[in-house]
Scaffold this motif. Sequence first.
Motif, PDB file in Angstrom:
ATOM      1  N   VAL A   9       7.238   0.875  -7.897  1.00 46.36           N
ATOM      2  CA  VAL A   9       7.034   2.128  -8.055  1.00 46.36           C
ATOM      3  C   VAL A   9       5.505   2.380  -7.963  1.00 46.36           C
ATOM      4  O   VAL A   9       5.039   1.729  -8.834  1.00 46.36           O
ATOM      5  CB  VAL A   9       7.686   2.731  -8.873  1.00 46.36           C
ATOM      6  CG1 VAL A   9       7.376   4.554  -9.179  1.00 46.36           C
ATOM      7  CG2 VAL A   9       9.062   2.508  -9.048  1.00 46.36           C
ATOM      8  N   CYS A  10       4.935   3.396  -7.373  1.00 52.11           N
ATOM      9  CA  CYS A  10       3.670   3.471  -7.253  1.00 52.11           C
ATOM     10  C   CYS A  10       3.064   4.183  -8.777  1.00 52.11           C
ATOM     11  O   CYS A  10       3.847   5.185  -9.012  1.00 52.11           O
ATOM     12  CB  CYS A  10       3.170   4.373  -6.126  1.00 52.11           C
ATOM     13  SG  CYS A  10       1.361   4.767  -6.160  1.00 52.11           S
ATOM     14  N   THR A  11       2.375   3.435  -9.447  1.00 53.44           N
ATOM     15  CA  THR A  11       2.106   4.080 -10.746  1.00 53.44           C
ATOM     16  C   THR A  11       1.165   5.243 -10.574  1.00 53.44           C
ATOM     17  O   THR A  11       0.873   6.055 -11.618  1.00 53.44           O
ATOM     18  CB  THR A  11       1.315   2.976 -11.783  1.00 53.44           C
ATOM     19  OG1 THR A  11       0.310   2.582 -10.750  1.00 53.44           O
ATOM     20  CG2 THR A  11       2.228   2.014 -12.003  1.00 53.44           C
ATOM     21  N   ASN A  12       0.585   5.431  -9.484  1.00 47.78           N
ATOM     22  CA  ASN A  12      -0.370   6.722  -9.330  1.00 47.78           C
ATOM     23  C   ASN A  12       0.623   7.820  -8.861  1.00 47.78           C
ATOM     24  O   ASN A  12       0.338   8.922  -9.430  1.00 47.78           O
ATOM     25  CB  ASN A  12      -1.312   6.159  -8.226  1.00 47.78           C
ATOM     26  CG  ASN A  12      -2.423   7.624  -7.885  1.00 47.78           C
ATOM     27  OD1 ASN A  12      -2.890   8.213  -8.953  1.00 47.78           O
ATOM     28  ND2 ASN A  12      -2.347   8.015  -6.724  1.00 47.78           N
ATOM     29  N   CYS A  13       1.336   7.851  -8.149  1.00 52.62           N
ATOM     30  CA  CYS A  13       1.834   9.196  -7.599  1.00 52.62           C
ATOM     31  C   CYS A  13       3.708   8.973  -7.645  1.00 52.62           C
ATOM     32  O   CYS A  13       4.326  10.009  -7.468  1.00 52.62           O
ATOM     33  CB  CYS A  13       1.848   9.210  -6.049  1.00 52.62           C
ATOM     34  SG  CYS A  13       2.605   8.014  -4.901  1.00 52.62           S
ATOM     35  N   GLY A  14       4.053   7.879  -8.064  1.00 52.49           N
ATOM     36  CA  GLY A  14       5.503   7.694  -8.217  1.00 52.49           C
ATOM     37  C   GLY A  14       6.343   7.557  -7.035  1.00 52.49           C
ATOM     38  O   GLY A  14       7.690   7.482  -7.030  1.00 52.49           O
ATOM     39  N   HIS A  15       5.872   7.200  -5.785  1.00 55.74           N
ATOM     40  CA  HIS A  15       6.388   6.673  -4.643  1.00 55.74           C
ATOM     41  C   HIS A  15       7.322   5.377  -5.090  1.00 55.74           C
ATOM     42  O   HIS A  15       6.803   4.456  -5.553  1.00 55.74           O
ATOM     43  CB  HIS A  15       5.611   6.309  -3.471  1.00 55.74           C
ATOM     44  CG  HIS A  15       6.107   6.044  -2.216  1.00 55.74           C
ATOM     45  ND1 HIS A  15       6.971   6.714  -1.499  1.00 55.74           N
ATOM     46  CD2 HIS A  15       6.200   4.473  -2.134  1.00 55.74           C
ATOM     47  CE1 HIS A  15       7.314   5.734  -0.482  1.00 55.74           C
ATOM     48  NE2 HIS A  15       6.949   4.417  -0.827  1.00 55.74           N
ATOM     49  N   HIS A  16       8.529   5.325  -4.518  1.00 57.50           N
ATOM     50  CA  HIS A  16       9.449   4.279  -4.555  1.00 57.50           C
ATOM     51  C   HIS A  16       9.485   3.520  -3.272  1.00 57.50           C
ATOM     52  O   HIS A  16       9.901   3.858  -2.548  1.00 57.50           O
ATOM     53  CB  HIS A  16      10.924   4.818  -5.031  1.00 57.50           C
ATOM     54  CG  HIS A  16      10.951   5.380  -6.422  1.00 57.50           C
ATOM     55  ND1 HIS A  16      10.259   6.236  -7.036  1.00 57.50           N
ATOM     56  CD2 HIS A  16      12.016   4.981  -7.428  1.00 57.50           C
ATOM     57  CE1 HIS A  16      10.752   6.458  -8.206  1.00 57.50           C
ATOM     58  NE2 HIS A  16      11.766   5.639  -8.356  1.00 57.50           N
ATOM     59  N   THR A  62       0.897  -1.127   0.000  1.00 58.26           N
ATOM     60  CA  THR A  62      -0.079   0.120   0.171  1.00 58.26           C
ATOM     61  C   THR A  62       0.920   1.002  -0.091  1.00 58.26           C
ATOM     62  O   THR A  62       1.783   1.548   0.935  1.00 58.26           O
ATOM     63  CB  THR A  62      -0.834  -0.006   0.964  1.00 58.26           C
ATOM     64  OG1 THR A  62      -1.642  -1.162   1.228  1.00 58.26           O
ATOM     65  CG2 THR A  62      -1.766   1.189   1.309  1.00 58.26           C
ATOM     66  N   CYS A  63       0.564   2.005  -0.943  1.00 56.62           N
ATOM     67  CA  CYS A  63       1.506   3.289  -1.144  1.00 56.62           C
ATOM     68  C   CYS A  63       1.179   4.275   0.003  1.00 56.62           C
ATOM     69  O   CYS A  63       0.137   4.671   0.460  1.00 56.62           O
ATOM     70  CB  CYS A  63       1.181   3.876  -2.187  1.00 56.62           C
ATOM     71  SG  CYS A  63       2.051   5.596  -2.513  1.00 56.62           S
ATOM     72  N   PRO A  64       2.570   4.602   0.865  1.00 59.80           N
ATOM     73  CA  PRO A  64       2.369   5.395   2.096  1.00 59.80           C
ATOM     74  C   PRO A  64       1.900   6.814   1.735  1.00 59.80           C
ATOM     75  O   PRO A  64       1.466   7.540   2.373  1.00 59.80           O
ATOM     76  CB  PRO A  64       3.559   5.241   2.629  1.00 59.80           C
ATOM     77  CG  PRO A  64       4.438   4.822   1.571  1.00 59.80           C
ATOM     78  CD  PRO A  64       3.782   4.203   0.616  1.00 59.80           C
ATOM     79  N   THR A  65       2.320   7.226   0.444  1.00 58.57           N
ATOM     80  CA  THR A  65       1.938   8.566  -0.056  1.00 58.57           C
ATOM     81  C   THR A  65       0.299   8.711  -0.416  1.00 58.57           C
ATOM     82  O   THR A  65      -0.342   9.700  -0.035  1.00 58.57           O
ATOM     83  CB  THR A  65       2.662   9.025  -1.231  1.00 58.57           C
ATOM     84  OG1 THR A  65       4.201   8.707  -0.694  1.00 58.57           O
ATOM     85  CG2 THR A  65       2.803  10.499  -1.522  1.00 58.57           C
ATOM     86  N   CYS A  66      -0.257   7.792  -1.242  1.00 60.49           N
ATOM     87  CA  CYS A  66      -1.335   8.080  -1.897  1.00 60.49           C
ATOM     88  C   CYS A  66      -2.331   6.793  -1.583  1.00 60.49           C
ATOM     89  O   CYS A  66      -3.679   6.863  -2.027  1.00 60.49           O
ATOM     90  CB  CYS A  66      -1.152   8.271  -3.387  1.00 60.49           C
ATOM     91  SG  CYS A  66      -1.087   6.784  -4.271  1.00 60.49           S
ATOM     92  N   ALA A  67      -2.059   6.043  -0.921  1.00 59.58           N
ATOM     93  CA  ALA A  67      -2.672   4.788  -0.448  1.00 59.58           C
ATOM     94  C   ALA A  67      -3.183   3.997  -1.448  1.00 59.58           C
ATOM     95  O   ALA A  67      -4.213   2.980  -1.199  1.00 59.58           O
ATOM     96  CB  ALA A  67      -3.943   5.189   0.522  1.00 59.58           C
ATOM     97  N   SER A  68      -2.624   3.939  -2.779  1.00 58.59           N
ATOM     98  CA  SER A  68      -3.090   3.023  -3.854  1.00 58.59           C
ATOM     99  C   SER A  68      -2.427   1.482  -3.219  1.00 58.59           C
ATOM    100  O   SER A  68      -1.406   1.536  -2.622  1.00 58.59           O
ATOM    101  CB  SER A  68      -2.179   3.509  -5.071  1.00 58.59           C
ATOM    102  OG  SER A  68      -2.742   4.801  -5.685  1.00 58.59           O
ATOM    103  N   HIS A  69      -3.171   0.755  -3.694  1.00 49.86           N
ATOM    104  CA  HIS A  69      -3.006  -0.444  -3.197  1.00 49.86           C
ATOM    105  C   HIS A  69      -2.650  -1.472  -4.445  1.00 49.86           C
ATOM    106  O   HIS A  69      -3.337  -1.521  -5.366  1.00 49.86           O
ATOM    107  CB  HIS A  69      -4.044  -1.390  -2.374  1.00 49.86           C
ATOM    108  CG  HIS A  69      -3.602  -2.700  -1.940  1.00 49.86           C
ATOM    109  ND1 HIS A  69      -2.624  -2.771  -0.537  1.00 49.86           N
ATOM    110  CD2 HIS A  69      -3.927  -3.864  -2.347  1.00 49.86           C
ATOM    111  CE1 HIS A  69      -2.238  -4.040  -0.519  1.00 49.86           C
ATOM    112  NE2 HIS A  69      -3.089  -4.823  -1.375  1.00 49.86           N
TER     113      HIS A  69
HETATM  114 ZN   LIG Z   1       1.324   6.397  -4.515  1.00 51.01          ZN
END
Ligand SMILES: [Zn+2]
Lengths: 326, 282
Positions: free
Chosen positions: A47-54, A28-35
């Motif tokens: 890498v989160c495809t929604n926000c780019g979090h690594h 789960t992305c800690p930045t945007c919560a995408s799972h």
């Molecule tokens: Zn994200």
Amino acid sequence: MAQNINVDISRTDEPNGKGEPAHRTRNTCPTCASHYREDEMVRNLRVCTNCGHHFPVTARERILQLVDDGSFAEIAAGLHSSDPLGFTDSRPYPERVDAAMRSTGLRDAAVVGAAAIGGTPVALAVMDFSFLGGSMGSVVGEKFARAADLALERRLPLVSVAASGGARMQEGVLALMQMAKTVASVDEMQEAGRPFISVLVHPTTGGVAASFAALGDVVIAEPGALLSFSGPRVVKQTTGESLPDDFGLSESNFRHGHVDLIVPRPELRDMVARVAAILAGGTPYRPPSLVGEIDPVGAIGRALAGARRRVTGVRPFRNGGPHVDD
Amino acid sequence: MSTTERERFGFFRRRGGERDAWHAVQLARHQDRPYTLDYLERICDDFIELHGDRAEGDDPAVVAGVGSFRGQSVAFVGHQKGRDLKQRTYRNFGMPSPEGYRKAMRVFSLAGRLGFPIVTLIDTPGAAPGVGAEQRGQSGAIARAQLTLMRVPVPVISCVIGEGSSGGALAIGVADRVLMQQNAVYTVISPEGCAAILWKDAGEAKRAAAALRPTAEACLALGVVDLIVSEPSGGAHRDHARAAELLGDAIQLELEVIAAVPPAQRRAGRRAKFRSMGAFQE
Ligand SMILES: [Zn+2]
């Protein structure tokens, strides 16, 4: 006094991070919560495809991401730590090592060997933060030195990927000496005229940040990584300073001239391949994305670049480094 | 270490234990313990402190310069603490900033060019933490200071004279021969820092100190230190003049030994020395 070698990090997504159980938070992305499902994570290079979090990447997966298929041959795989001080805090050090070995499937916090990246043969040293915070003790120091030896013997570039909270306290002053040991290897590389490419990923702090990892001929960082000598909590506690939002991050380090390139993970393999090819003096590496072939990694990279721009207003410049939109 | 060296500088029975480790930490931090400048004014016939890193500024936590030591020119670099509140603040408690390491590198390179031996004196709780220090490149400065010492063609002698904590200490501790005063400590992290992380309680510093085995005899046993330098009875703070005499004798002896080695061999030996450090199974 100063707690300079520390593994405290304000991000909570580390494999050893506190909070919710790993299986619930890991994808789960800690930045945007995408799972993401695990297979999506692997395909997206974590890498989160929604926000780019690594997200963090283990050493084995990092090697798969970076090297040409089937080209990696591990060396020094049998090294494992002894307990030179007989160190015990709430648990004896050997028990901590055993637990880390069981949970990671590794023998210590680094995997080293020979590989090819974009067709260029290299010696490769990759650290794993999930093994005792990527801390550098005698085994990590020796493995880095063996990777450098391999580069010297075969006249190859050396590529390292650092991810470490710093020196391993349980090995006391011997852990500190691993800094000088890895510096000795870099000195040999430089004297022999062999190139060294240092990749820094989240987090690279303390004794690793202040030894071999800082000494690359080319230093490449992933975006948003904490790259500092002292961790933010230590700085805040010791000095009482209020910290800038980007304290110690790749972007701040870039701005102050401490890294050459900031490269998002989907473009990292191509960039390392290009740099290695040029520094090795061979044929330039032409990424498939530049010669019109289908390249899913490049496509994801472009998607991520768009996502990051939306979120942060910063997009990766073609040749690395953040480029602020007008 | 030869028998004569053992006799000359004393050799200490294994004592170990929590109380001894903590006692050493306290002696190493004793506010009357001689600091770098206290030693330099006693062991040098002349010493000229040099200032500035030629880029940002001058760091009072590091003293660097050239001096005349028992008949030869020597470059000296050491951490510098302050004794009263004002001096302590001015010296930033002996915690160097990147400018300090860059000043040190400048003097290391100068010594390399002119053929002077280098002597470094280690006494720091660690490199300065701080927003500015990070922005000005603390990690890179510490790494490059080690690399500069690793490669200088001239003899390098290093001595831990008080607290040798973390990379901030090792940055000037890469040497052909590493000495340590009897009551100095050398650690990967301060006992308080270690306790805060591993015991989640900085108050457990005594236990952490014992676990870290920071004493001179432990460092000698681990192969990190080559020679223990005796202190006056009760500790160096009791008699600065005598402490300086003992330190000066040890430096002179070590310089004589290491200066006899050809430069290329000396450099290779320095690398091999650090390459061999560590404990692992295969
Ligand atoms: Zn994200």
